[in-house]
Each structure stands twice: as C-alpha cells, then as structure tokens.
Scaffold this motif. Structure first.
Motif, PDB file in Angstrom:
ATOM      1  N   ALA A  25     -49.093  10.585  -6.149  1.00 12.67           N
ATOM      2  CA  ALA A  25     -49.401   9.308  -6.812  1.00 12.67           C
ATOM      3  C   ALA A  25     -48.881   8.113  -6.018  1.00 12.67           C
ATOM      4  O   ALA A  25     -48.384   7.137  -6.582  1.00 12.67           O
ATOM      5  N   PHE A  67     -46.473  12.996 -11.561  1.00 11.50           N
ATOM      6  CA  PHE A  67     -47.082  11.675 -11.684  1.00 11.50           C
ATOM      7  C   PHE A  67     -48.611  11.721 -11.588  1.00 11.50           C
ATOM      8  O   PHE A  67     -49.311  11.066 -12.366  1.00 11.50           O
ATOM      9  N   SER A  93     -41.697  13.363  -9.658  1.00  3.81           N
ATOM     10  CA  SER A  93     -42.843  12.823  -8.910  1.00  3.81           C
ATOM     11  C   SER A  93     -43.990  13.823  -8.875  1.00  3.81           C
ATOM     12  O   SER A  93     -45.155  13.425  -8.811  1.00  3.81           O
ATOM     13  N   GLN A 124     -40.376  10.457  -5.149  1.00  7.93           N
ATOM     14  CA  GLN A 124     -41.660  10.099  -4.524  1.00  7.93           C
ATOM     15  C   GLN A 124     -41.435   9.870  -3.042  1.00  7.93           C
ATOM     16  O   GLN A 124     -40.994   8.787  -2.618  1.00  7.93           O
ATOM     17  N   LYS A 132     -51.198  10.754 -14.427  1.00 11.37           N
ATOM     18  CA  LYS A 132     -52.132   9.638 -14.247  1.00 11.37           C
ATOM     19  C   LYS A 132     -53.542  10.053 -14.663  1.00 11.37           C
ATOM     20  O   LYS A 132     -54.255   9.285 -15.326  1.00 11.37           O
ATOM     21  N   ALA A 172     -39.478   7.261 -15.529  1.00 13.27           N
ATOM     22  CA  ALA A 172     -40.220   8.248 -14.759  1.00 13.27           C
ATOM     23  C   ALA A 172     -41.698   7.899 -14.686  1.00 13.27           C
ATOM     24  O   ALA A 172     -42.527   8.453 -15.404  1.00 13.27           O
ATOM     25  N   GLN A 173     -42.005   6.961 -13.819  1.00 13.84           N
ATOM     26  CA  GLN A 173     -43.379   6.517 -13.580  1.00 13.84           C
ATOM     27  C   GLN A 173     -43.519   6.220 -12.092  1.00 13.84           C
ATOM     28  O   GLN A 173     -42.529   5.889 -11.445  1.00 13.84           O
ATOM     29  N   PRO A 174     -44.737   6.301 -11.568  1.00 12.90           N
ATOM     30  CA  PRO A 174     -44.912   5.981 -10.152  1.00 12.90           C
ATOM     31  C   PRO A 174     -44.416   4.567  -9.828  1.00 12.90           C
ATOM     32  O   PRO A 174     -44.510   3.661 -10.661  1.00 12.90           O
TER      33      PRO A 174
END
Lengths: 355, 355
Positions: free
Chosen positions: A107, B206, B203, A71, B210, A154-156
């Motif tokens: 995100a 993401f 990323s 990110q 979402k 693996a998440q924002p």
C-alpha cells in the motif's frame, strides 16, 4: 509532477570523498557506503524532485509509520566494472518492476520509472570510482522506500521516502553453506507478503535462522507453512535442486520471491540444454534422492549470494551431506552468469545495461 | 549494567509545554504527542541508561536495519484518569511480558523490567496533565523498539532503541463497523510472527484492508491462511462471536495475538456467568448462524478500539447484517471493563496500577 523534466536530479556535492579511507581488499558485505545517497520524497499525493546528496543520517519522527507498522520495501542489485573500466547494471528493469509490485502489495506509492532508472544511472555514474574491476568485486545497490509519515494509527502513511544507497562489496558467503529444511517455522503465508521484498519478511526469519546457526547451519530452506512438505526458498536466495541431470526449482507464487538471479539461471541452464523444471519440489523426494544418491546438487541463487552451493542439509535432525562433484551445474552456471555480468562473454540475452 | 540503580532515569526538561496548543475535544487518534519521550538504547551487548527528553525527531542512518529488515515491535496501552485525578494503568505487566515475547521472536534483546515499568511510570507521572478525566478520554501509550544498527546485510542488528511515546486520545472507531471475512489474503503463517506485535504484521494488512475499504468495509476478519475456514482476529482487535447466549473466540496461537483486552473480556464474561468458549470458530458456522438468526453479535476487542461492535460482515461477496439488540454482551462488557479502568467499579481482579 508529470513529465520527466520535473524529475531532473539535483546534485549536492561532497567536500571530500571518503574513498581513500576504504580498504577494498578487506571489506565486509553491506557495511561501507559511498559518498552519496539519492533521496526522493512523496508527499501531498506526489513525488518530489530527487536529490543526490552526501550520505548521512537523516531526521525522522519517533512516530514514523515505518517504525510502527513496517511499511518498507527494498531491492538488491549490483553494478559491475568490465576490463575497459565501463560500469554495467544487470537487468535493472526487473528490479524496477518488482519494486513497484512490492509497493502495491504494501500500500505504498509506485516510484516513477524515471526516478528509479535515472536515479540509479546518475548516482552510479557519480560513484563509478567505487566500482572496482575484477571478478567478485561489485557495487551493491540498495534502492528502498520507507513510510516517513507520522502517527500511531495502523493505516498507510501519506508520506514516503525513496532512497538509493551504494555499498562496495565482495562475494557474500564464504565457505561451505549448510542448510536446515524448515519443519515448524515459516517465512510466508498463503495470501501474505512473501512475494514482496518487504522489510518484515526478513526480520521474521532472524530467530529461526539463529536457532539453525546455533546448530551449525547458515541458512534455512523454507517450506510451505500449511504442510511443510514443499520446498520454497531460502529467504535471501531461491533454491535449485539437481536430481540426476535435471534441475528443479519451485515455481514463483505469492509465497516466493520472483528472483532475478533465479530467472537468469533458468534461462542460462535452458540455453545450455539442461532440463529445468519449475514445479513443486517435495521434501520427501529430496530426502529420498539424497538417500539413493541421485541428488547431485542443491544451490541457492540471489543477487547478494550470486550462486551459492549447499554442502549439506538437515531435515528433522538428520543431516544429509551432498557429494562434491566436478564441473557442477552451480559452478558452470555461476561462471556463465558472472561472465555476462562482467562483460567477459557475449550478452545474447540483452541483460546488461551500460551506465 | 545489572542493578536497578544503573537504570535510574535522567530527565531533560522541556522549556515550554505544548499542552495549551492542544484542542482535547477535537483530537484524532495517534497524531498528537506529549512533551516528552523516553529513549533507552541497547549497544555493546547491554542496555544503556534511559533518558526522558523533549519529544523530537532523531537522526538515524539510511542503512538502519529497521528500514531494510523490519526489526521493530511495539505495544499499545492506555492511561486513565479517575474522578480524584489519579492516573491508572491497566494490566501493564501483560504488555511488558508480551513485549519481551515479541522481542524474542524478532531476535531483539529483551527490555529489562525496570526500564519498561519504571520508564512507563516516570514518563506518565511527568505527563499526568495530558491525561484528561471523563469516560473515553485516555492517554494512549506506545512503547516500541527498533533496530538502529546500520548495514544492509540480512542479519539481526547489534544496536536497538527502546522508546515510549504518548498520545492523548478519544475513542478509536466511530460509527458502525462493517467487516469482510478474508477468503484470499492472510495476516499470518503457521510458524510465522502472527503472535508477535511486530511492525511487519500491520503493513501486510494495509493493501487487503484498502480493497475492503473500497467496498465500504472498515476492517477484515482474518482466517487461517491454509484453508480460510477458521476465523482468527481482525488485525488490530481480537474477535468475539455470540451465538444464542454463548460467546466464542478463537484460541490464541502462533498466528493470533494474545490480546490483553481479549483476556480481560473473557474473564469479565465468565464472572457474569456468560458461557465463553475459546475454540476454533468456523466461517461456515457463523454464516449458518447468521442465516438462521442465532448469530446475535460480533464484536472486536483491543486496546485502541476497546470493544467495537460489528454491524455487518461480508463473506464471498454476500453481506450479512447483524441484528441491533438491546443490552448486548458488547455493551455490557465494555461498560464493565471501562468502569474498572476508570475506577468507577471495584477492581476485584487487581488489574489497575496507580501511577
């Protein structure tokens, strides 16, 4: 935080400037940084107070999401000094809006306009001695945002850092640029992140570019990944093709970066009465035009490279050399663009913003 | 450095372990780290001596290439404790080879086998108290490499950091997983980096994830970006489809990660006499099979999630609910896989490696 005053910028002064150590005549692109950096963190769902402080390494957790999930987004901009020692930005609103478009796609939280724009103005004002006058001298500006929250899932992230760092620069490319037209590797997917200025888009190009370098080519012109028949962009530049006296460039899409230099070149060319067509440009038509000598020019356009003429291209192992022409569109348009940027010509478009 | 002895690992001991602060029964995935981390830097064209030291944040330059160009790769692995308190790895050679394939694609230096494998064994041996016995308890292992060289020019770094960090874990997903089949966004391009375990691949997912989450779905099954007709993978898992008694999964490609759990599931299923077909799986055939009730199961397979049954999928706003079946392939294969991993069944494949 909701009002501008909440984002008043704190400045922590350096003891001594590094500027006297810098040999501005022999500077390589992107390796020298000024005395200060701007830092603004996002946590607990909101942006914190921006701080301008001495440029220095910072501490980060090994599990920070930027390291594991990529990110990270950025912008590239430049500041220019005119003959009266005034410092100017070029279309910073375009970079601000694109930055937040990239943020949404990755995100990440959008950066408040006051943080981005006042941040830019304040740090560049503080560093105006680092902007040298004279055509080709610029202060390269790198706003960027990274996910600093920790955790290998693996998440924002929930924590981010927005920064602005500054690097004095001369022109980016030197010498004739030869390119390869991609017929296997690709830069972006349909429905992917090609239109975002996301970090991962760049490292993905390094290996294919290295293969091109090994054959004596500096850059790749990417094609659509599904058919490799449409010419798209060069990864750090958008690309223009001149056939006879018409200038062609691919339309922006979710695969192609909406370049600020690209759109400025289009506007300048149109003002000069050049026929500019934004439409899909096929590999086949460029090869045919090279063969029948109607292909007059190819050039790249981007903030770092400004306008970069292409001397030759290779497609499926065959090299096509472009003619050397007097008074090329590339040189005309670069001249008009840089004269606006350095305030040597009237800015009828209202593109320049004084610091 | 050329011989193994040059890579002898230095260990810097912690004062006090953090282990007594950890509530192992209530641990969330990926947020707790053990006492140590392994660090091995690449500079001046060669790998330096690996060091195991206390887990802690480290200093990095704001212009580090990982932040700007996303040169970052990782692996996900697990260690398991058997009933005799011995600790085991599962097919670590597969992760090592895939790591170096990712490194090549991202123009990063390959990590020497001795650094990766001896590094793993040494740090896990040191942290064996963090591996708890009992099915579902694991030590999640995250080897990764980032570009730490500085400079805001889009070129590969000359300096890198390889690290191994460890996080005690319980199972990854809880509850029924519902997925969306992608019809606009994509994970990977032809000729792109989809087969590499590169940070930027994650990323990029993401934002679309979402959007799926907002509609009540946990994951996306990605399709090919050109036509959105072929089912590929779920981003953190490969995907299997059972129609009648045949198990289908997409073949690996430059768009699809060559999953270690995927290939282990295929081997186990074949040994059980299940008909497994690695071939393109079309969205249309899965929708048709759901409609005529021949679609019995969909499940994901990956290191973090192990085997994750899918309860329902959505395609173009229509939701298809999968039947709840006794003795599913997913549960059979998960049981066989985990019994090998925890040394509760004979490892006829030779997959497990003792620490």
């Amino acid at each position: 935080m909701s009002s501008s005053s909440d984002f008043a910028i704190e400045i922590q002064k350096v003891q001594d400037s590094k500027i006297s150590d810098v040999d501005f005549d022999n500077i390589t692109f992107g390796n020298t940084f000024t005395d200060y950096m701007l830092v603004c963190d996002f946590k607990n769902g909101e942006w914190q107070k921006p701080i301008i402080k001495p440029y220095e390494p910072f501490l980060i957790d090994p599990s920070a999401k930027v390291f594991h999930y990529g990110q990270a987004i950025f912008e590239g901009m430049k500041a220019y000094k005119d003959e009266h020692d005034e410092v100017w930005l070029f279309r910073p609103d375009e970079n601000f809006h694109r930055f937040n478009k990239s943020a949404v796609r990755m995100a990440m939280p959008e950066v408040p306009e006051v943080v981005f724009m006042e941040g830019l103005k304040t740090i560049i004002d503080l560093e105006r001695n680092w902007v040298k006058s004279g055509l080709g001298n610029t202060l390269y500006i790198r706003p960027f945002m990274i996910a600093i929250g920790s955790g290998v899932i693996a998440q924002p992230s929930t924590q981010y850092r927005f920064m602005i760092i500054l690097s004095p620069a001369k022109s980016y490319y030197s010498g004739a640029v030869k390119v390869v037209i991609a017929d296997h590797y690709s830069r972006a997917a349909n429905g992917g992140i090609g239109a975002a200025k996301a970090a991962g888009n760049y490292s993905a190009q390094f290996y294919p570019t290295k293969l091109a370098n090994d054959k004596g080519f500096q850059q790749i012109i990417w094609t659509d990944d599904a058919t490799h028949t449409k010419l798209e962009e060069a990864g750090t530049m958008n690309v223009f093709f001149r056939i006879n006296d018409t200038l062609y460039t691919a339309p922006t899409s979710e695969r192609i970066l909406d370049g600020v230099t690209r759109k400025s070149i289009i506007a300048l060319a149109k003002r000069e009465g050049i026929d500019v067509q934004e439409r899909s440009v096929l590999v086949d038509e460029i090869v045919a035009a090279a063969q029948n000598s109607t292909l007059k020019e190819i050039f790249g356009a981007g903030t770092a490279a400004v306008v970069s003429p292409i001397a030759a291209f290779s497609y499926q192992e065959i090299e096509y050399v472009l003619p050397v022409i007097e008074d090329s569109f590339a040189s005309q348009l670069k001249d008009k663009l840089t004269k606006i940027q350095y305030k040597l010509a009237e800015d009828t478009f209202g593109w320049t913003v004084k610091i």
